[in-house]
Motif scaffolding. Structure first.
Motif, PDB file in Angstrom:
ATOM      1  N   VAL A 388       0.822  -1.353   0.108  1.00 45.45           N
ATOM      2  CA  VAL A 388       0.309  -0.033   0.013  1.00 45.45           C
ATOM      3  C   VAL A 388       0.797   1.212  -0.114  1.00 45.45           C
ATOM      4  O   VAL A 388       1.982   1.141   0.744  1.00 45.45           O
ATOM      5  N   ARG A 389       0.555   2.054  -0.742  1.00 40.61           N
ATOM      6  CA  ARG A 389       1.056   3.452  -0.839  1.00 40.61           C
ATOM      7  C   ARG A 389      -0.131   4.709  -0.534  1.00 40.61           C
ATOM      8  O   ARG A 389      -1.037   4.162  -0.910  1.00 40.61           O
ATOM      9  N   THR A 390       0.385   5.843  -0.134  1.00 38.87           N
ATOM     10  CA  THR A 390      -0.809   6.759  -0.157  1.00 38.87           C
ATOM     11  C   THR A 390      -0.884   7.456  -1.327  1.00 38.87           C
ATOM     12  O   THR A 390      -0.246   7.088  -2.219  1.00 38.87           O
ATOM     13  N   THR A 391      -2.073   8.074  -1.479  1.00 37.31           N
ATOM     14  CA  THR A 391      -2.609   8.964  -2.563  1.00 37.31           C
ATOM     15  C   THR A 391      -1.855  10.048  -3.012  1.00 37.31           C
ATOM     16  O   THR A 391      -2.029  10.898  -3.806  1.00 37.31           O
ATOM     17  N   GLY A 392      -0.997  10.335  -1.808  1.00 38.91           N
ATOM     18  CA  GLY A 392      -0.181  11.801  -1.950  1.00 38.91           C
ATOM     19  C   GLY A 392      -0.805  12.758  -0.966  1.00 38.91           C
ATOM     20  O   GLY A 392      -0.840  12.499   0.244  1.00 38.91           O
ATOM     21  N   ASN A 393      -1.053  14.021  -1.216  1.00 39.45           N
ATOM     22  CA  ASN A 393      -1.335  14.977  -0.203  1.00 39.45           C
ATOM     23  C   ASN A 393      -2.912  14.524   0.448  1.00 39.45           C
ATOM     24  O   ASN A 393      -3.736  14.126  -0.118  1.00 39.45           O
ATOM     25  N   GLN A 394      -2.655  14.706   1.760  1.00 35.92           N
ATOM     26  CA  GLN A 394      -3.639  14.022   2.562  1.00 35.92           C
ATOM     27  C   GLN A 394      -4.622  15.218   3.503  1.00 35.92           C
ATOM     28  O   GLN A 394      -5.155  14.917   4.268  1.00 35.92           O
ATOM     29  N   GLY A 395      -4.406  16.401   2.790  1.00 42.21           N
ATOM     30  CA  GLY A 395      -5.364  17.382   3.138  1.00 42.21           C
ATOM     31  C   GLY A 395      -6.952  16.966   3.369  1.00 42.21           C
ATOM     32  O   GLY A 395      -7.360  16.257   2.257  1.00 42.21           O
ATOM     33  N   SER A 396      -7.747  17.697   4.114  1.00 43.16           N
ATOM     34  CA  SER A 396      -8.978  17.001   4.427  1.00 43.16           C
ATOM     35  C   SER A 396      -9.991  17.638   3.323  1.00 43.16           C
ATOM     36  O   SER A 396     -11.080  17.190   3.374  1.00 43.16           O
ATOM     37  N   GLY A 397      -9.588  18.522   2.341  1.00 44.68           N
ATOM     38  CA  GLY A 397     -10.354  19.021   1.309  1.00 44.68           C
ATOM     39  C   GLY A 397     -10.024  18.227   0.032  1.00 44.68           C
ATOM     40  O   GLY A 397     -10.850  18.639  -0.958  1.00 44.68           O
ATOM     41  N   MET A 398      -9.140  17.432   0.162  1.00 48.65           N
ATOM     42  CA  MET A 398      -8.614  16.614  -1.081  1.00 48.65           C
ATOM     43  C   MET A 398      -9.645  15.458  -1.272  1.00 48.65           C
ATOM     44  O   MET A 398      -9.284  14.342  -1.326  1.00 48.65           O
ATOM     45  N   LEU A 399     -10.756  15.808  -1.884  1.00 42.63           N
ATOM     46  CA  LEU A 399     -11.883  14.734  -2.277  1.00 42.63           C
ATOM     47  C   LEU A 399     -11.297  13.885  -3.272  1.00 42.63           C
ATOM     48  O   LEU A 399     -11.731  12.716  -3.218  1.00 42.63           O
TER      49      LEU A 399
END
Length: 433
Positions: A388-399
Motif C-alpha cells: 500500500v502507498r498513500t495517494t499523496g496530499n492528505q489534506g481534508s479537502g482533497m476529495l
C-alpha cells in the motif's frame, strides 16, 4: 437524566490520555450503547429483499436438496459392490434425468446412467463420473479399480439445509447469495425490517448548488452528494433537505422538518470550534447534543445527540450526527462512526468487512495520540504480497484522494510513523463507497 455532554466529558477524561479529545474507540463504544435498532417490519416480495435486513428467523419449509441426488453426470450404482484393487463391470439398465424420477429396482451388477441433479434411484448410493468409465466388449460399463469410493458424488437430502432449520437468522443482511438461498426454499415473500429513514442537509452561506454560477469565496456542495451515495449503498431511505443558509429561523425549520420525517439526521458543517454558532446553538436548543473533539485525523470535530420530536408523530427523539464540513473529513467520520451506528440502528447483525493487512512502500508520518486514516492505494506486488502507498496530499479537502484511493490506511492511536516494509491495516472501500 445525565446529559450526553456530561457522559461525553466523562468518556473523554477516561480515554483521552489526559487530553480533552475523545479516543476513537471510546466514540464507537458510546455510539453502540446509545443506538436502539428499529423493530418495525414488513413483508416484501423476494426480489425486493436485496440489501434489506431480515426481521425474525427465516425457517426453511423444505430440505435443500429435497432428496439424495447426483453431483455430476455419470453412472449410479450400489457402492457395496466395490472391491479394493479390482475393476467393476455393471450393466446399464436405465437413465435418470434431472426432474424425472427413475422407478424400479436396480439389481446387483446393474447401474443407471444419471445426470447432475437427478434423484438417486432406490438402493443406489455412489456415482462414478462418466469420463472415468469405459465400455467392455459385451456392452457393460467398466469402472477401473479404485476409481471411486462408496458414497462418492452423492448429495444427501438436506445437506445444505434441513426442513425446519434456520435459513437466515434475524438481523441477517440479504445478499445476492442469501437471495438465491431464499429462492431455493420456494419462498416468495420475506419479512424484513422497514427501511431506515434519514434526512440530511448542508449548512453554510458559502455553499453553492451544482449548476449555480461560481462566486468568490463560495464552494460547491459535494457533501450532500457523497452522503447520498454512502446512504444509498446502505439501503437507507434518504431525504435530501438541500443546503441551508446560516440563519437561525431557517436552520430551526429544517431541523424540525427533518425530525418529523426521519429516524436520524446528518448535517455537514457548523460543528467545529471556528464555525458560526447558529447550527450548534440550534442543536442544543432542540435536543441533547454533545460536541466532541475526537483524537483522529481527518475529522476531529463531530456532534452526536438527540433532537426532540413532537410525540404526535410517533416517538420522542431523533438521532443526530453533525459531521465536519471538509469533504474528506465528512466521509472518514461517516465510515468510522456513522455507518456502523446506522447498521446497528437498521438491526443488521452482519459484521463489518474485515480490514486487510498490507506492507507500506513509503514512510507514513504520524505522531502517537490520535488515530489517522490516510487515503491509500492497495495493490499486489510481484511476489504476491499486498502493498500500500498513500495517494499523496492528505489534506481534508482533497476529495479526489478518495476517488483515486481504494482504502483507508488506519494508523492506531498509539502508533508512530511507519517505515517502508512495516505492515499496516487498511479499511477497503470496495462494497462500502
Amino acid at each position: 437524566m445525565t446529559s450526553l455532554s456530561t457522559i461525553a466529558a466523562s468518556i473523554a477524561h477516561s480515554h483521552g490520555n489526559g487530553r480533552s479529545d475523545m479516543h476513537v474507540d471510546a466514540v464507537r463504544d458510546f455510539l453502540a450503547q446509545m443506538i436502539t435498532p428499529i423493530t418495525d417490519s414488513e413483508p416484501v416480495d423476494l426480489l425486493a429483499t436485496l440489501g434489506r435486513v431480515v426481521a425474525g428467523d427465516v425457517i426453511s419449509p423444505v430440505s435443500v436438496p429435497p432428496h439424495d441426488n447426483s453431483a455430476m453426470d455419470g453412472f449410479a450404482f450400489d457402492g457395496a459392490q466395490l472391491r479394493a484393487g479390482e475393476p467393476l463391470l455393471l450393466r446399464c439398465v436405465a437413465t435418470a434425468l434431472a426432474g424425472h424420477a427413475c422407478s424400479g429396482i436396480v439389481a446387483p451388477g446393474e447401474c443407471v446412467r444419471i445426470m447432475t441433479g437427478a434423484v438417486m434411484p432406490q438402493g443406489l448410493d455412489t456415482v462414478v463420473p462418466i469420463e472415468l468409465t469405459s465400455t467392455s466388449d459385451d456392452g457393460r460399463i467398466q469402472i477401473p479399480a479404485d476409481a471411486v469410493r462408496a458414497g462418492a458424488n452423492r448429495r444427501r437430502k438436506g445437506e445444505d439445509l434441513m426442513q425446519g432449520g434456520i435459513a437466515l437468522a434475524d438481523g441477517e443482511l440479504v445478499t445476492p447469495a442469501a437471495l438465491g438461498l431464499l429462492a431455493s426454499l420456494g419462498l416468495c415473500k420475506i419479512n424484513v425490517r422497514r427501511r431506515l429513514r434519514l434526512a440530511y442537509f448542508s449548512t453554510g452561506d458559502e455553499i453553492l448548488k451544482p449548476g449555480e454560477p461560481p462566486c468568490e469565496g463560495a464552494v460547491y456542495d459535494s457533501n450532500r452528494y457523497t452522503l447520498f451515495g454512502l446512504l444509498t449503498r446502505l439501503g437507507i431511505e434518504v431525504i435530501d433537505l438541500g443546503t441551508v443558509r446560516d440563519e437561525p429561523t431557517l436552520i430551526e425549520a429544517t431541523f424540525r422538518e427533518a425530525a418529523s420525517r426521519a429516524d436520524a439526521i446528518i448535517t455537514s458543517g457548523g460543528v467545529s470550534g471556528g464555525d458560526a454558532d447558529h447550527t450548534k446553538a440550534m442543536m442544543q436548543r432542540l435536543g441533547d447534543v454533545a460536541f466532541w473533539r475526537i483524537a483522529m485525523r481527518p475529522g476531529r470535530p463531530m456532534a452526536v445527540g438527540w433532537l426532540n420530536r413532537d410525540t404526535a408523530i410517533g416517538g420522542q427523539r431523533c438521532l443526530l450526527f453533525g459531521l465536519p464540513g471538509n469533504p474528506v473529513a465528512a466521509m472518514v467520520t461517516f465510515l468510522a462512526f456513522v455507518r456502523p451506528a446506522l447498521r446497528q440502528m437498521m438491526g443488521c447483525t452482519r459484521a463489518e468487512p474485515p480490514r486487510l493487512r498490507a506492507v507500506c512502500t513509503e514512510t507514513l508520518r504520524k505522531r502517537p495520540g490520535r488515530t489517522e486514516f490516510q487515503r491509500g492505494i492497495v495493490s499486489r506486488a510481484a511476489d504476491g504480497m499486498l502493498v500500500v502507498r498513500t495517494t499523496g496530499n492528505q489534506g481534508s479537502g482533497m476529495l479526489s484522494s478518495m476517488v483515486h484511493g481504494n482504502g483507508l490506511i488506519v494508523l492506531g492511536h498509539d502508533q508512530a510513523s511507519m517505515q517502508p516494509g512495516d505492515t499496516v491495516e487498511v479499511m477497503m472501500f470496495e462494497g462500502v463507497i
